[in-house]
Design a protein around this motif. Structure first.
Motif, PDB file in Angstrom:
ATOM      1  N   MET A   1       0.850  -1.169   0.000  1.00 15.45           N
ATOM      2  CA  MET A   1       0.000   0.000   0.000  1.00 15.45           C
ATOM      3  C   MET A   1       0.895   1.231   0.000  1.00 15.45           C
ATOM      4  N   LYS A   2       1.051   1.808  -1.165  1.00 15.69           N
ATOM      5  CA  LYS A   2       1.941   2.962  -1.297  1.00 15.69           C
ATOM      6  C   LYS A   2       1.130   4.240  -1.420  1.00 15.69           C
ATOM      7  N   GLN A   3       0.634   4.669  -0.278  1.00 16.88           N
ATOM      8  CA  GLN A   3       0.004   5.975  -0.185  1.00 16.88           C
ATOM      9  C   GLN A   3       0.149   6.437   1.261  1.00 16.88           C
ATOM     10  N   PRO A   4       0.106   7.732   1.488  1.00 10.68           N
ATOM     11  CA  PRO A   4       0.307   8.225   2.860  1.00 10.68           C
ATOM     12  C   PRO A   4      -0.697   7.620   3.840  1.00 10.68           C
ATOM     13  N   CYS A   5      -0.171   7.176   4.976  1.00  5.26           N
ATOM     14  CA  CYS A   5      -0.996   6.558   6.010  1.00  5.26           C
ATOM     15  C   CYS A   5      -0.510   6.974   7.388  1.00  5.26           C
ATOM     16  N   VAL A   6      -1.448   7.068   8.300  1.00  2.00           N
ATOM     17  CA  VAL A   6      -1.162   7.146   9.723  1.00  2.00           C
ATOM     18  C   VAL A   6      -1.490   5.768  10.267  1.00  2.00           C
ATOM     19  N   TYR A   7      -0.650   5.272  11.166  1.00  2.00           N
ATOM     20  CA  TYR A   7      -0.888   3.925  11.692  1.00  2.00           C
ATOM     21  C   TYR A   7      -0.632   3.880  13.189  1.00  2.00           C
ATOM     22  N   ILE A   8      -1.277   2.906  13.826  1.00  2.00           N
ATOM     23  CA  ILE A   8      -1.062   2.677  15.246  1.00  2.00           C
ATOM     24  C   ILE A   8      -0.635   1.228  15.436  1.00  2.00           C
ATOM     25  N   LEU A   9       0.471   1.058  16.156  1.00  2.00           N
ATOM     26  CA  LEU A   9       0.972  -0.264  16.517  1.00  2.00           C
ATOM     27  C   LEU A   9       0.755  -0.488  18.004  1.00  2.00           C
ATOM     28  N   SER A  10       0.649  -1.764  18.379  1.00  2.00           N
ATOM     29  CA  SER A  10       0.559  -2.124  19.785  1.00  2.00           C
ATOM     30  C   SER A  10       1.306  -3.436  19.990  1.00  2.00           C
ATOM     31  N   ASN A  11       1.509  -3.795  21.256  1.00  2.00           N
ATOM     32  CA  ASN A  11       2.152  -5.071  21.563  1.00  2.00           C
ATOM     33  C   ASN A  11       1.150  -6.112  22.044  1.00  2.00           C
ATOM     34  N   GLN A  12      -0.064  -5.653  22.387  1.00  2.00           N
ATOM     35  CA  GLN A  12      -1.122  -6.565  22.837  1.00  2.00           C
ATOM     36  C   GLN A  12      -2.422  -5.771  22.914  1.00  2.00           C
ATOM     37  N   VAL A  13      -3.521  -6.456  23.186  1.00  3.03           N
ATOM     38  CA  VAL A  13      -4.798  -5.783  23.342  1.00  3.03           C
ATOM     39  C   VAL A  13      -4.686  -4.746  24.453  1.00  3.03           C
ATOM     40  N   ARG A  14      -5.027  -3.515  24.108  1.00  5.70           N
ATOM     41  CA  ARG A  14      -4.968  -2.375  25.038  1.00  5.70           C
ATOM     42  C   ARG A  14      -3.588  -2.187  25.666  1.00  5.70           C
ATOM     43  N   GLY A  15      -2.581  -2.562  24.907  1.00  9.91           N
ATOM     44  CA  GLY A  15      -1.203  -2.439  25.385  1.00  9.91           C
ATOM     45  C   GLY A  15      -0.608  -1.082  25.053  1.00  9.91           C
ATOM     46  N   THR A  16       0.701  -1.048  24.990  1.00 13.36           N
ATOM     47  CA  THR A  16       1.439   0.166  24.643  1.00 13.36           C
ATOM     48  C   THR A  16       1.114   0.548  23.203  1.00 13.36           C
ATOM     49  N   VAL A  50      -2.786  -2.213  14.563  1.00  8.98           N
ATOM     50  CA  VAL A  50      -4.161  -2.281  15.055  1.00  8.98           C
ATOM     51  C   VAL A  50      -5.069  -1.218  14.455  1.00  8.98           C
ATOM     52  N   TYR A  51      -4.479  -0.245  13.756  1.00  5.97           N
ATOM     53  CA  TYR A  51      -5.286   0.829  13.170  1.00  5.97           C
ATOM     54  C   TYR A  51      -4.471   1.539  12.096  1.00  5.97           C
ATOM     55  N   PHE A  52      -5.163   1.981  11.041  1.00  3.66           N
ATOM     56  CA  PHE A  52      -4.517   2.862  10.069  1.00  3.66           C
ATOM     57  C   PHE A  52      -5.568   3.672   9.325  1.00  3.66           C
ATOM     58  N   GLU A  53      -5.140   4.814   8.824  1.00  3.04           N
ATOM     59  CA  GLU A  53      -5.958   5.685   7.981  1.00  3.04           C
ATOM     60  C   GLU A  53      -5.138   6.049   6.754  1.00  3.04           C
ATOM     61  N   GLN A  54      -5.792   6.099   5.607  1.00  9.44           N
ATOM     62  CA  GLN A  54      -5.137   6.470   4.356  1.00  9.44           C
ATOM     63  C   GLN A  54      -5.475   7.916   3.987  1.00  9.44           C
ATOM     64  N   PHE A  55      -4.530   8.579   3.301  1.00  9.64           N
ATOM     65  CA  PHE A  55      -4.699   9.968   2.905  1.00  9.64           C
ATOM     66  C   PHE A  55      -4.248  10.159   1.465  1.00  9.64           C
ATOM     67  N   ASP A  56      -4.730  11.239   0.862  1.00 13.87           N
ATOM     68  CA  ASP A  56      -4.343  11.558  -0.517  1.00 13.87           C
ATOM     69  C   ASP A  56      -2.971  12.195  -0.606  1.00 13.87           C
ATOM     70  N   ASP A  57      -2.541  12.860   0.476  1.00 18.46           N
ATOM     71  CA  ASP A  57      -1.221  13.470   0.450  1.00 18.46           C
ATOM     72  C   ASP A  57      -0.583  13.397   1.832  1.00 18.46           C
ATOM     73  N   MET A  58       0.726  13.506   1.851  1.00 15.11           N
ATOM     74  CA  MET A  58       1.490  13.336   3.086  1.00 15.11           C
ATOM     75  C   MET A  58       1.215  14.472   4.080  1.00 15.11           C
ATOM     76  N   THR A  59       0.961  15.663   3.588  1.00 18.64           N
ATOM     77  CA  THR A  59       0.684  16.783   4.489  1.00 18.64           C
ATOM     78  C   THR A  59      -0.512  16.481   5.384  1.00 18.64           C
ATOM     79  N   ASN A  60      -1.580  15.961   4.798  1.00 18.86           N
ATOM     80  CA  ASN A  60      -2.767  15.609   5.589  1.00 18.86           C
ATOM     81  C   ASN A  60      -2.479  14.462   6.555  1.00 18.86           C
ATOM     82  N   ALA A  61      -1.674  13.510   6.127  1.00 21.15           N
ATOM     83  CA  ALA A  61      -1.318  12.381   6.998  1.00 21.15           C
ATOM     84  C   ALA A  61      -0.517  12.873   8.211  1.00 21.15           C
TER      85      ALA A  61
END
Length: 97
Positions: A1-16, A50-61
């Motif tokens: 997936m080569k488009q600007p994205c914001v993402y969230i990583l975690s180590n476990q359910v409701r973890g860091t 655990v989460y991500f959002e896609q954007f049309d441009d990097m500035t918005n991301a």
């Protein structure tokens, strides 16, 4: 997936939680999973996408990333669970696994 994205990583359910931004989500999450990115995510073994959002441009991301980083933890958890109640590793969906 080569488009600007914001993402969230975690180590476990409701973890860091770790919030990042990238122009290539699959590659970036793979790098996290392999421990190739030094810093907070490596130190806390944050390998679950655990989460991500896609954007049309990097500035918005980047704007969204900065916004999410200011949120309190409860809001971030609510956001994740609004689309991923089981805290599944969404990386597997992206790579077709």
């Amino acid at each position: 997936m080569k488009q600007p994205c914001v993402y969230i990583l975690s180590n476990q359910v409701r973890g860091t939680l770790y919030i990042g931004v990238t122009s290539n989500l699959i590659q970036r999450v793979w790098q996290h999973k392999q421990g190739l990115i030094d810093g907070f995510s490596k130190q806390h073994e944050l390998h679950l996408l655990v989460y991500f959002e896609q954007f049309d441009d990097m500035t918005n991301a980047i704007t969204r990333e900065k916004q999410l980083k200011k949120w309190n933890r409860a809001w971030k958890i609510e956001l994740i669970e609004s689309v991923n109640v089981d805290w599944r590793d969404l990386y597997l969906d992206l790579i077709g696994g």
